[in-house]
Motif scaffolding. Structure first.
Motif, PDB file in Angstrom:
ATOM      1  N   UNK A  55       1.479  -1.129   3.467  1.00  0.00           N
ATOM      2  CA  UNK A  55       0.697  -0.051   4.086  1.00  0.00           C
ATOM      3  C   UNK A  55       0.572  -0.235   5.595  1.00  0.00           C
ATOM      4  N   UNK A  56       1.311  -1.188   6.153  1.00  0.00           N
ATOM      5  CA  UNK A  56       1.196  -1.443   7.587  1.00  0.00           C
ATOM      6  C   UNK A  56       1.776  -0.278   8.393  1.00  0.00           C
ATOM      7  N   UNK A  57       1.269  -0.118   9.600  1.00  0.00           N
ATOM      8  CA  UNK A  57       1.731   0.950  10.499  1.00  0.00           C
ATOM      9  C   UNK A  57       2.523   0.313  11.635  1.00  0.00           C
ATOM     10  N   UNK A  58       3.840   0.428  11.570  1.00  0.00           N
ATOM     11  CA  UNK A  58       4.704  -0.182  12.586  1.00  0.00           C
ATOM     12  C   UNK A  58       4.391   0.322  13.987  1.00  0.00           C
ATOM     13  N   UNK A  59       4.072   1.627  14.081  1.00  0.00           N
ATOM     14  CA  UNK A  59       3.869   2.217  15.402  1.00  0.00           C
ATOM     15  C   UNK A  59       2.584   1.759  16.078  1.00  0.00           C
ATOM     16  N   UNK A  60       1.701   1.054  15.329  1.00  0.00           N
ATOM     17  CA  UNK A  60       0.423   0.625  15.905  1.00  0.00           C
ATOM     18  C   UNK A  60       0.337  -0.882  16.098  1.00  0.00           C
ATOM     19  N   UNK A  61       1.409  -1.617  15.808  1.00  0.00           N
ATOM     20  CA  UNK A  61       1.331  -3.079  15.844  1.00  0.00           C
ATOM     21  C   UNK A  61       1.088  -3.631  17.246  1.00  0.00           C
ATOM     22  N   UNK A  62       1.419  -2.842  18.278  1.00  0.00           N
ATOM     23  CA  UNK A  62       1.165  -3.334  19.636  1.00  0.00           C
ATOM     24  C   UNK A  62      -0.288  -3.168  20.038  1.00  0.00           C
ATOM     25  N   UNK A  98      -4.202   7.950   2.214  1.00  0.00           N
ATOM     26  CA  UNK A  98      -3.421   6.919   1.528  1.00  0.00           C
ATOM     27  C   UNK A  98      -3.013   7.361   0.129  1.00  0.00           C
ATOM     28  N   UNK A  99      -3.805   8.240  -0.493  1.00  0.00           N
ATOM     29  CA  UNK A  99      -3.446   8.721  -1.825  1.00  0.00           C
ATOM     30  C   UNK A  99      -2.061   9.352  -1.814  1.00  0.00           C
ATOM     31  N   UNK A 100      -1.832  10.243  -0.829  1.00  0.00           N
ATOM     32  CA  UNK A 100      -0.535  10.911  -0.754  1.00  0.00           C
ATOM     33  C   UNK A 100       0.524  10.024  -0.109  1.00  0.00           C
ATOM     34  N   UNK A 101       0.119   9.245   0.896  1.00  0.00           N
ATOM     35  CA  UNK A 101       1.078   8.447   1.652  1.00  0.00           C
ATOM     36  C   UNK A 101       1.749   7.378   0.783  1.00  0.00           C
ATOM     37  N   UNK A 119      -2.576  -4.970   2.744  1.00  0.00           N
ATOM     38  CA  UNK A 119      -3.859  -5.314   3.354  1.00  0.00           C
ATOM     39  C   UNK A 119      -4.801  -6.027   2.418  1.00  0.00           C
ATOM     40  N   UNK A 120      -4.422  -6.156   1.141  1.00  0.00           N
ATOM     41  CA  UNK A 120      -5.279  -6.810   0.147  1.00  0.00           C
ATOM     42  C   UNK A 120      -4.730  -8.157  -0.288  1.00  0.00           C
TER      43      UNK A 120
END
Length: 437
Positions: A55-62, A98-101, A119-120
Protein backbone atom coordinates in the motif's frame (compact mmCIF):
# COMPACT_ATOMS: atom_id res chain seq x y z
CA UNK A 1 52.42 -63.15 2.87
CA UNK A 2 49.44 -61.24 3.97
CA UNK A 3 49.49 -59.15 7.08
CA UNK A 4 46.55 -59.10 9.48
CA UNK A 5 44.30 -56.01 9.23
CA UNK A 6 43.98 -54.65 12.76
CA UNK A 7 41.99 -51.56 11.70
CA UNK A 8 38.33 -51.52 12.58
CA UNK A 9 35.43 -49.98 10.67
CA UNK A 10 34.65 -46.37 11.69
CA UNK A 11 31.84 -45.95 14.13
CA UNK A 12 28.55 -44.78 12.69
CA UNK A 13 27.86 -41.10 13.23
CA UNK A 14 25.24 -40.48 15.91
CA UNK A 15 21.83 -39.52 14.65
CA UNK A 16 18.80 -37.82 16.11
CA UNK A 17 17.99 -34.31 17.34
CA UNK A 18 21.08 -32.37 18.42
CA UNK A 19 23.59 -34.78 16.85
CA UNK A 20 26.56 -33.29 14.93
CA UNK A 21 26.47 -33.08 11.14
CA UNK A 22 29.37 -33.08 8.72
CA UNK A 23 27.41 -31.02 6.21
CA UNK A 24 25.06 -28.20 7.34
CA UNK A 25 21.54 -28.15 5.89
CA UNK A 26 21.08 -26.24 2.67
CA UNK A 27 19.93 -22.63 3.05
CA UNK A 28 16.17 -22.38 3.26
CA UNK A 29 15.72 -26.09 4.10
CA UNK A 30 14.22 -27.41 7.31
CA UNK A 31 16.66 -29.91 8.93
CA UNK A 32 13.94 -31.90 10.72
CA UNK A 33 11.12 -33.83 9.09
CA UNK A 34 7.97 -31.81 10.01
CA UNK A 35 5.95 -35.04 10.24
CA UNK A 36 7.94 -36.01 13.34
CA UNK A 37 6.97 -32.83 15.21
CA UNK A 38 3.98 -32.38 17.56
CA UNK A 39 0.82 -31.25 15.78
CA UNK A 40 0.80 -27.56 16.91
CA UNK A 41 4.49 -27.09 15.97
CA UNK A 42 4.09 -28.95 12.68
CA UNK A 43 1.08 -26.81 11.72
CA UNK A 44 3.03 -23.65 12.47
CA UNK A 45 6.07 -24.81 10.47
CA UNK A 46 4.00 -25.83 7.45
CA UNK A 47 1.74 -22.75 7.50
CA UNK A 48 2.27 -20.53 4.46
CA UNK A 49 4.13 -17.27 4.95
CA UNK A 50 1.96 -14.15 5.27
CA UNK A 51 1.11 -12.44 1.99
CA UNK A 52 1.72 -8.71 1.82
CA UNK A 53 -0.42 -6.11 0.06
CA UNK A 54 1.80 -3.22 -0.98
CA UNK A 55 0.00 0.00 0.00
CA UNK A 56 3.04 2.28 -0.15
CA UNK A 57 2.90 5.45 -2.25
CA UNK A 58 6.02 5.71 -4.42
CA UNK A 59 5.28 9.30 -5.37
CA UNK A 60 5.36 10.42 -1.71
CA UNK A 61 8.52 8.66 -0.50
CA UNK A 62 10.57 11.86 -0.73
CA UNK A 63 8.32 13.33 1.96
CA UNK A 64 6.79 15.94 -0.38
CA UNK A 65 3.08 15.85 -1.11
CA UNK A 66 2.62 18.19 -4.05
CA UNK A 67 -0.51 19.77 -5.42
CA UNK A 68 -1.28 18.02 -8.73
CA UNK A 69 -2.17 21.38 -10.27
CA UNK A 70 0.58 23.82 -9.19
CA UNK A 71 3.17 21.65 -7.37
CA UNK A 72 2.92 23.50 -4.06
CA UNK A 73 3.56 21.58 -0.83
CA UNK A 74 1.23 23.84 1.20
CA UNK A 75 -1.48 21.20 1.54
CA UNK A 76 -4.07 20.68 4.27
CA UNK A 77 -7.21 18.68 4.81
CA UNK A 78 -10.35 20.66 4.02
CA UNK A 79 -12.16 20.82 7.41
CA UNK A 80 -15.16 18.53 7.68
CA UNK A 81 -14.37 16.56 4.52
CA UNK A 82 -12.08 13.90 3.08
CA UNK A 83 -10.62 16.40 0.62
CA UNK A 84 -7.09 17.76 0.44
CA UNK A 85 -6.79 21.43 -0.52
CA UNK A 86 -3.80 23.38 -1.84
CA UNK A 87 -3.39 26.58 0.19
CA UNK A 88 -1.66 28.26 -2.75
CA UNK A 89 -3.98 27.69 -5.74
CA UNK A 90 -7.05 26.40 -3.78
CA UNK A 91 -7.17 23.21 -5.85
CA UNK A 92 -9.06 20.37 -4.12
CA UNK A 93 -8.82 16.62 -4.62
CA UNK A 94 -10.01 13.47 -2.93
CA UNK A 95 -7.71 10.82 -1.48
CA UNK A 96 -7.89 7.33 -2.94
CA UNK A 97 -10.16 5.05 -0.93
CA UNK A 98 -8.27 1.93 0.10
CA UNK A 99 -11.35 -0.25 -0.39
CA UNK A 100 -11.31 0.39 -4.13
CA UNK A 101 -7.56 0.93 -4.50
CA UNK A 102 -6.54 -2.44 -3.04
CA UNK A 103 -9.75 -4.49 -3.32
CA UNK A 104 -10.15 -4.79 0.44
CA UNK A 105 -13.95 -4.97 0.35
CA UNK A 106 -14.12 -8.20 -1.66
CA UNK A 107 -13.16 -11.86 -1.39
CA UNK A 108 -14.13 -12.49 2.23
CA UNK A 109 -15.45 -15.97 1.42
CA UNK A 110 -12.17 -16.87 -0.30
CA UNK A 111 -9.76 -15.75 2.42
CA UNK A 112 -7.00 -18.24 3.21
CA UNK A 113 -3.95 -17.88 5.41
CA UNK A 114 -2.78 -14.53 6.74
CA UNK A 115 -2.69 -11.55 4.39
CA UNK A 116 -0.91 -8.51 5.80
CA UNK A 117 -0.79 -5.08 4.18
CA UNK A 118 2.64 -3.47 4.02
CA UNK A 119 1.81 -0.88 6.70
CA UNK A 120 0.76 -3.64 9.11
CA UNK A 121 3.91 -5.77 8.92
CA UNK A 122 6.02 -6.50 11.98
CA UNK A 123 7.71 -3.58 13.67
CA UNK A 124 11.52 -3.77 13.64
CA UNK A 125 12.84 -3.61 17.19
CA UNK A 126 15.81 -1.46 16.12
CA UNK A 127 13.86 0.93 13.89
CA UNK A 128 14.63 4.58 14.60
CA UNK A 129 12.01 7.19 15.40
CA UNK A 130 13.94 9.99 13.66
CA UNK A 131 13.58 10.38 9.90
CA UNK A 132 15.60 12.83 7.82
CA UNK A 133 14.69 14.35 4.46
CA UNK A 134 16.85 16.35 2.08
CA UNK A 135 14.90 19.36 0.86
CA UNK A 136 14.82 19.41 -2.95
CA UNK A 137 14.29 23.17 -2.89
CA UNK A 138 17.33 24.34 -0.90
CA UNK A 139 19.23 21.17 0.05
CA UNK A 140 18.69 21.54 3.81
CA UNK A 141 18.27 18.50 6.06
CA UNK A 142 14.85 18.29 7.73
CA UNK A 143 14.37 15.79 10.60
CA UNK A 144 11.01 14.52 11.87
CA UNK A 145 10.54 12.67 15.16
CA UNK A 146 7.77 10.18 14.41
CA UNK A 147 7.08 9.69 18.12
CA UNK A 148 5.18 12.98 18.22
CA UNK A 149 4.89 14.40 14.68
CA UNK A 150 4.38 13.27 11.10
CA UNK A 151 4.92 16.58 9.30
CA UNK A 152 7.54 19.36 9.43
CA UNK A 153 8.47 22.50 7.50
CA UNK A 154 11.85 23.33 6.03
CA UNK A 155 13.15 26.26 8.08
CA UNK A 156 14.83 27.80 5.01
CA UNK A 157 12.49 27.54 2.03
CA UNK A 158 9.22 26.66 3.81
CA UNK A 159 8.66 23.37 1.97
CA UNK A 160 6.33 21.07 3.96
CA UNK A 161 7.51 17.49 4.52
CA UNK A 162 5.47 14.49 5.67
CA UNK A 163 6.43 10.96 6.70
CA UNK A 164 4.84 8.92 3.91
CA UNK A 165 7.36 6.12 3.52
CA UNK A 166 6.32 2.96 5.36
CA UNK A 167 9.32 2.63 7.63
CA UNK A 168 9.59 -0.33 9.99
CA UNK A 169 8.81 1.55 13.23
CA UNK A 170 5.00 1.34 12.99
CA UNK A 171 4.52 5.09 12.46
CA UNK A 172 3.02 4.93 8.96
CA UNK A 173 -0.18 2.89 8.50
CA UNK A 174 -1.84 1.77 5.28
CA UNK A 175 -4.80 4.12 5.55
CA UNK A 176 -6.22 7.07 7.44
CA UNK A 177 -9.82 8.02 8.19
CA UNK A 178 -9.87 11.85 8.22
CA UNK A 179 -11.60 13.96 10.87
CA UNK A 180 -15.10 15.23 10.01
CA UNK A 181 -16.10 16.66 13.40
CA UNK A 182 -14.46 20.06 13.92
CA UNK A 183 -12.90 21.12 17.21
CA UNK A 184 -15.66 23.62 18.12
CA UNK A 185 -18.23 20.86 17.70
CA UNK A 186 -16.18 18.44 19.80
CA UNK A 187 -15.77 21.03 22.57
CA UNK A 188 -19.53 21.64 22.63
CA UNK A 189 -20.26 17.90 22.85
CA UNK A 190 -17.78 17.42 25.72
CA UNK A 191 -19.18 20.42 27.57
CA UNK A 192 -22.73 19.07 27.18
CA UNK A 193 -21.64 15.62 28.38
CA UNK A 194 -20.10 17.07 31.56
CA UNK A 195 -22.99 19.49 32.24
CA UNK A 196 -25.40 16.55 32.50
CA UNK A 197 -23.17 15.03 35.22
CA UNK A 198 -22.04 18.20 36.96
CA UNK A 199 -24.23 17.67 40.04
CA UNK A 200 -22.20 14.67 41.21
CA UNK A 201 -18.82 15.66 39.73
CA UNK A 202 -15.73 16.14 41.87
CA UNK A 203 -15.30 19.79 42.87
CA UNK A 204 -11.69 19.89 41.66
CA UNK A 205 -12.77 18.54 38.28
CA UNK A 206 -15.43 21.23 37.89
CA UNK A 207 -12.95 23.95 38.87
CA UNK A 208 -10.31 22.71 36.42
CA UNK A 209 -12.61 21.64 33.56
CA UNK A 210 -11.36 23.31 30.37
CA UNK A 211 -12.89 21.59 27.32
CA UNK A 212 -10.96 23.90 24.97
CA UNK A 213 -7.91 21.77 25.84
CA UNK A 214 -9.38 18.86 23.87
CA UNK A 215 -6.84 17.28 21.50
CA UNK A 216 -7.50 15.73 18.10
CA UNK A 217 -5.53 12.49 17.90
CA UNK A 218 -5.25 9.70 15.36
CA UNK A 219 -5.26 6.36 17.18
CA UNK A 220 -3.70 3.22 15.62
CA UNK A 221 -5.97 0.28 14.83
CA UNK A 222 -5.73 -2.95 12.92
CA UNK A 223 -8.75 -3.40 10.67
CA UNK A 224 -9.31 -7.11 10.11
CA UNK A 225 -11.33 -9.09 7.60
CA UNK A 226 -11.71 -12.74 8.53
CA UNK A 227 -13.19 -16.08 7.61
CA UNK A 228 -13.77 -18.38 10.58
CA UNK A 229 -15.73 -21.30 11.99
CA UNK A 230 -16.66 -21.95 15.60
CA UNK A 231 -17.75 -25.14 17.37
CA UNK A 232 -19.31 -25.07 20.83
CA UNK A 233 -20.66 -27.82 23.07
CA UNK A 234 -22.37 -27.77 26.43
CA UNK A 235 -25.48 -28.49 28.47
CA UNK A 236 -28.90 -26.92 27.95
CA UNK A 237 -31.83 -27.15 30.38
CA UNK A 238 -35.58 -26.98 29.80
CA UNK A 239 -37.68 -26.43 32.92
CA UNK A 240 -40.36 -29.07 33.55
CA UNK A 241 -41.61 -28.13 37.02
CA UNK A 242 -41.24 -25.40 39.63
CA UNK A 243 -42.27 -25.74 43.27
CA UNK A 244 -41.71 -24.12 46.66
CA UNK A 245 -40.94 -25.76 49.97
CA UNK A 246 -41.12 -24.07 53.35
CA UNK A 247 -38.80 -24.74 56.25
CA UNK A 248 -40.04 -22.65 59.16
CA UNK A 249 -40.21 -19.09 57.92
CA UNK A 250 -37.84 -19.73 55.03
CA UNK A 251 -39.22 -20.57 51.59
CA UNK A 252 -37.08 -22.19 48.91
CA UNK A 253 -37.99 -22.50 45.23
CA UNK A 254 -36.86 -25.61 43.35
CA UNK A 255 -36.72 -26.43 39.66
CA UNK A 256 -36.89 -29.69 37.77
CA UNK A 257 -35.42 -29.64 34.29
CA UNK A 258 -34.54 -31.91 31.39
CA UNK A 259 -30.85 -31.64 30.54
CA UNK A 260 -29.67 -31.94 26.94
CA UNK A 261 -26.28 -32.12 25.27
CA UNK A 262 -26.13 -29.11 22.94
CA UNK A 263 -23.66 -28.66 20.08
CA UNK A 264 -23.51 -25.91 17.48
CA UNK A 265 -21.31 -25.14 14.48
CA UNK A 266 -21.25 -21.79 12.68
CA UNK A 267 -19.29 -20.55 9.66
CA UNK A 268 -19.07 -16.81 9.15
CA UNK A 269 -17.02 -13.90 7.86
CA UNK A 270 -16.23 -10.54 9.45
CA UNK A 271 -15.63 -7.30 7.57
CA UNK A 272 -13.60 -4.41 9.00
CA UNK A 273 -13.29 -5.58 12.60
CA UNK A 274 -11.27 -2.94 14.55
CA UNK A 275 -8.59 -3.99 17.05
CA UNK A 276 -6.46 -1.55 19.06
CA UNK A 277 -2.83 -1.84 18.01
CA UNK A 278 -1.46 0.31 20.84
CA UNK A 279 -0.45 -1.45 24.05
CA UNK A 280 -1.43 1.56 26.14
CA UNK A 281 -4.89 1.91 24.59
CA UNK A 282 -5.41 -1.84 24.75
CA UNK A 283 -4.77 -1.81 28.51
CA UNK A 284 -8.28 -2.01 29.98
CA UNK A 285 -7.16 -1.92 33.63
CA UNK A 286 -10.14 -0.06 35.09
CA UNK A 287 -8.27 0.54 38.35
CA UNK A 288 -5.87 2.91 36.62
CA UNK A 289 -7.62 4.39 33.58
CA UNK A 290 -10.82 4.52 31.57
CA UNK A 291 -9.32 3.47 28.23
CA UNK A 292 -12.38 1.38 27.44
CA UNK A 293 -14.16 4.68 26.76
CA UNK A 294 -12.54 4.59 23.30
CA UNK A 295 -14.42 1.37 22.46
CA UNK A 296 -17.77 2.90 23.38
CA UNK A 297 -17.59 5.45 20.56
CA UNK A 298 -17.26 2.74 17.90
CA UNK A 299 -18.06 2.13 15.09
CA UNK A 300 -16.12 4.19 12.58
CA UNK A 301 -17.04 4.28 8.89
CA UNK A 302 -13.79 2.57 7.93
CA UNK A 303 -15.11 1.90 4.41
CA UNK A 304 -14.36 5.58 3.70
CA UNK A 305 -10.71 5.41 4.78
CA UNK A 306 -8.26 6.83 2.25
CA UNK A 307 -4.76 5.84 1.27
CA UNK A 308 -2.14 7.13 3.70
CA UNK A 309 -1.04 10.72 3.22
CA UNK A 310 0.74 12.62 6.01
CA UNK A 311 -1.03 15.85 5.01
CA UNK A 312 -4.17 14.59 6.78
CA UNK A 313 -2.27 14.70 10.09
CA UNK A 314 -1.30 18.35 9.89
CA UNK A 315 -2.56 20.02 13.07
CA UNK A 316 -3.32 16.72 14.83
CA UNK A 317 -1.45 14.42 17.16
CA UNK A 318 -0.99 10.68 16.61
CA UNK A 319 0.13 7.53 18.41
CA UNK A 320 2.39 4.91 16.88
CA UNK A 321 1.36 1.30 16.58
CA UNK A 322 3.44 -0.97 18.83
CA UNK A 323 1.64 -4.31 18.43
CA UNK A 324 2.08 -6.76 15.58
CA UNK A 325 -0.36 -9.19 14.00
CA UNK A 326 0.92 -12.09 16.13
CA UNK A 327 0.26 -10.08 19.31
CA UNK A 328 -3.33 -9.38 18.24
CA UNK A 329 -4.32 -12.92 17.18
CA UNK A 330 -5.62 -13.88 20.68
CA UNK A 331 -7.72 -10.71 20.75
CA UNK A 332 -9.07 -11.54 17.28
CA UNK A 333 -10.07 -15.03 18.40
CA UNK A 334 -11.86 -13.61 21.47
CA UNK A 335 -13.82 -11.24 19.23
CA UNK A 336 -14.70 -14.01 16.79
CA UNK A 337 -15.96 -16.17 19.67
CA UNK A 338 -18.17 -13.32 20.87
CA UNK A 339 -19.60 -12.89 17.36
CA UNK A 340 -20.26 -16.63 17.08
CA UNK A 341 -22.01 -16.74 20.48
CA UNK A 342 -24.31 -13.94 19.35
CA UNK A 343 -25.17 -15.82 16.16
CA UNK A 344 -25.81 -19.06 18.05
CA UNK A 345 -28.02 -17.42 20.70
CA UNK A 346 -31.14 -17.37 18.51
CA UNK A 347 -30.94 -21.14 18.01
CA UNK A 348 -30.99 -22.05 21.72
CA UNK A 349 -34.06 -20.10 22.80
CA UNK A 350 -36.00 -23.27 23.67
CA UNK A 351 -33.63 -23.95 26.58
CA UNK A 352 -35.45 -21.64 29.00
CA UNK A 353 -33.08 -22.46 31.86
CA UNK A 354 -30.13 -21.47 29.69
CA UNK A 355 -27.12 -23.17 28.13
CA UNK A 356 -23.69 -23.56 29.70
CA UNK A 357 -20.99 -23.88 27.05
CA UNK A 358 -18.27 -26.20 28.34
CA UNK A 359 -16.19 -26.41 25.14
CA UNK A 360 -15.45 -23.71 22.55
CA UNK A 361 -13.17 -23.92 19.54
CA UNK A 362 -12.48 -21.24 16.95
CA UNK A 363 -10.71 -21.84 13.64
CA UNK A 364 -9.48 -18.82 11.65
CA UNK A 365 -9.29 -20.04 8.06
CA UNK A 366 -8.15 -16.75 6.63
CA UNK A 367 -7.53 -13.15 7.71
CA UNK A 368 -6.56 -9.85 6.11
CA UNK A 369 -4.89 -7.14 8.21
CA UNK A 370 -4.72 -3.42 7.41
CA UNK A 371 -3.17 -0.78 9.67
CA UNK A 372 -5.30 2.36 9.96
CA UNK A 373 -5.43 5.66 11.87
CA UNK A 374 -8.88 6.51 13.30
CA UNK A 375 -9.81 10.06 14.44
CA UNK A 376 -10.72 10.79 18.07
CA UNK A 377 -11.12 14.04 20.04
CA UNK A 378 -9.83 13.42 23.58
CA UNK A 379 -10.20 15.29 26.85
CA UNK A 380 -8.37 13.83 29.86
CA UNK A 381 -8.30 14.53 33.61
CA UNK A 382 -5.98 12.96 36.18
CA UNK A 383 -7.87 12.40 39.42
CA UNK A 384 -5.51 12.39 42.44
CA UNK A 385 -5.55 9.34 44.67
CA UNK A 386 -3.73 6.25 45.86
CA UNK A 387 -1.38 4.44 43.46
CA UNK A 388 -1.27 7.39 41.10
CA UNK A 389 -5.00 8.06 41.06
CA UNK A 390 -7.29 7.52 38.08
CA UNK A 391 -6.96 8.88 34.54
CA UNK A 392 -10.37 9.86 33.16
CA UNK A 393 -11.17 10.34 29.47
CA UNK A 394 -13.98 11.92 27.51
CA UNK A 395 -13.83 10.89 23.85
CA UNK A 396 -15.64 12.10 20.74
CA UNK A 397 -15.74 10.04 17.57
CA UNK A 398 -14.08 12.27 14.97
CA UNK A 399 -16.48 11.05 12.26
CA UNK A 400 -19.89 10.58 13.88
CA UNK A 401 -19.68 12.83 16.96
CA UNK A 402 -20.60 9.94 19.30
CA UNK A 403 -19.47 11.02 22.78
CA UNK A 404 -18.74 9.00 25.89
CA UNK A 405 -16.57 9.54 28.92
CA UNK A 406 -15.79 9.16 32.56
CA UNK A 407 -16.29 11.98 35.07
CA UNK A 408 -14.81 11.75 38.61
CA UNK A 409 -17.61 11.94 41.16
CA UNK A 410 -18.08 12.86 44.81
CA UNK A 411 -18.87 9.56 46.49
CA UNK A 412 -20.81 11.15 49.36
CA UNK A 413 -23.14 12.87 46.89
CA UNK A 414 -23.94 9.55 45.23
CA UNK A 415 -24.58 7.93 48.63
CA UNK A 416 -26.85 10.77 49.71
CA UNK A 417 -28.78 10.58 46.44
CA UNK A 418 -29.20 6.81 46.82
CA UNK A 419 -30.49 7.18 50.38
CA UNK A 420 -32.87 9.94 49.34
CA UNK A 421 -34.29 7.94 46.43
CA UNK A 422 -34.56 4.83 48.60
CA UNK A 423 -36.44 6.75 51.32
CA UNK A 424 -38.80 8.23 48.72
CA UNK A 425 -39.59 4.81 47.22
CA UNK A 426 -40.10 3.28 50.64
CA UNK A 427 -42.52 6.06 51.62
CA UNK A 428 -44.38 5.66 48.31
CA UNK A 429 -44.80 1.89 48.82
CA UNK A 430 -46.07 2.33 52.41
CA UNK A 431 -48.61 4.94 51.27
CA UNK A 432 -49.78 2.70 48.40
CA UNK A 433 -50.24 -0.29 50.71
CA UNK A 434 -52.16 1.86 53.21
CA UNK A 435 -54.59 3.01 50.51
CA UNK A 436 -54.91 -0.52 49.11
CA UNK A 437 -55.85 -1.93 52.52
Amino acid sequence: MSRPDNSSAPEAAPTGPGSPRDVPPAPGSFPIDPETLPDPIRDEVLAPDPIAIDTSAEELKDGLNRCPKCGSTEIRQKPGSDLLVCLYCRNEWHGQRVEEEFGLGTGLDDLEGTIIASGAQNIAADAASLMSFKCSGCGAEVTINTDNAMTARCHWCRHVFGVNEQVANGAVPDAVLPFHIKKDDAVARIRQFVDKRRMFALKEFKDEFTPENVIGVYLPYMIVDGKASVDVAGKGEIETRRYTRQNGKQKTTYYDADVYQVERHVDFTVDDLPLESSTERGNLDTAANTNNIINTILPFDTKNAVKWNASFLSGFSSEKRDRDVDHLHPRLEDQLLSIARAQIETSVGRYDRGVRWDEEDVQVHGSRWVSMYLPVWLYSYQQPGRNGGMLHYIAVNGRTGETMGSVPVQQWKLLLAALTVGTFIEAFVITFLAFAS
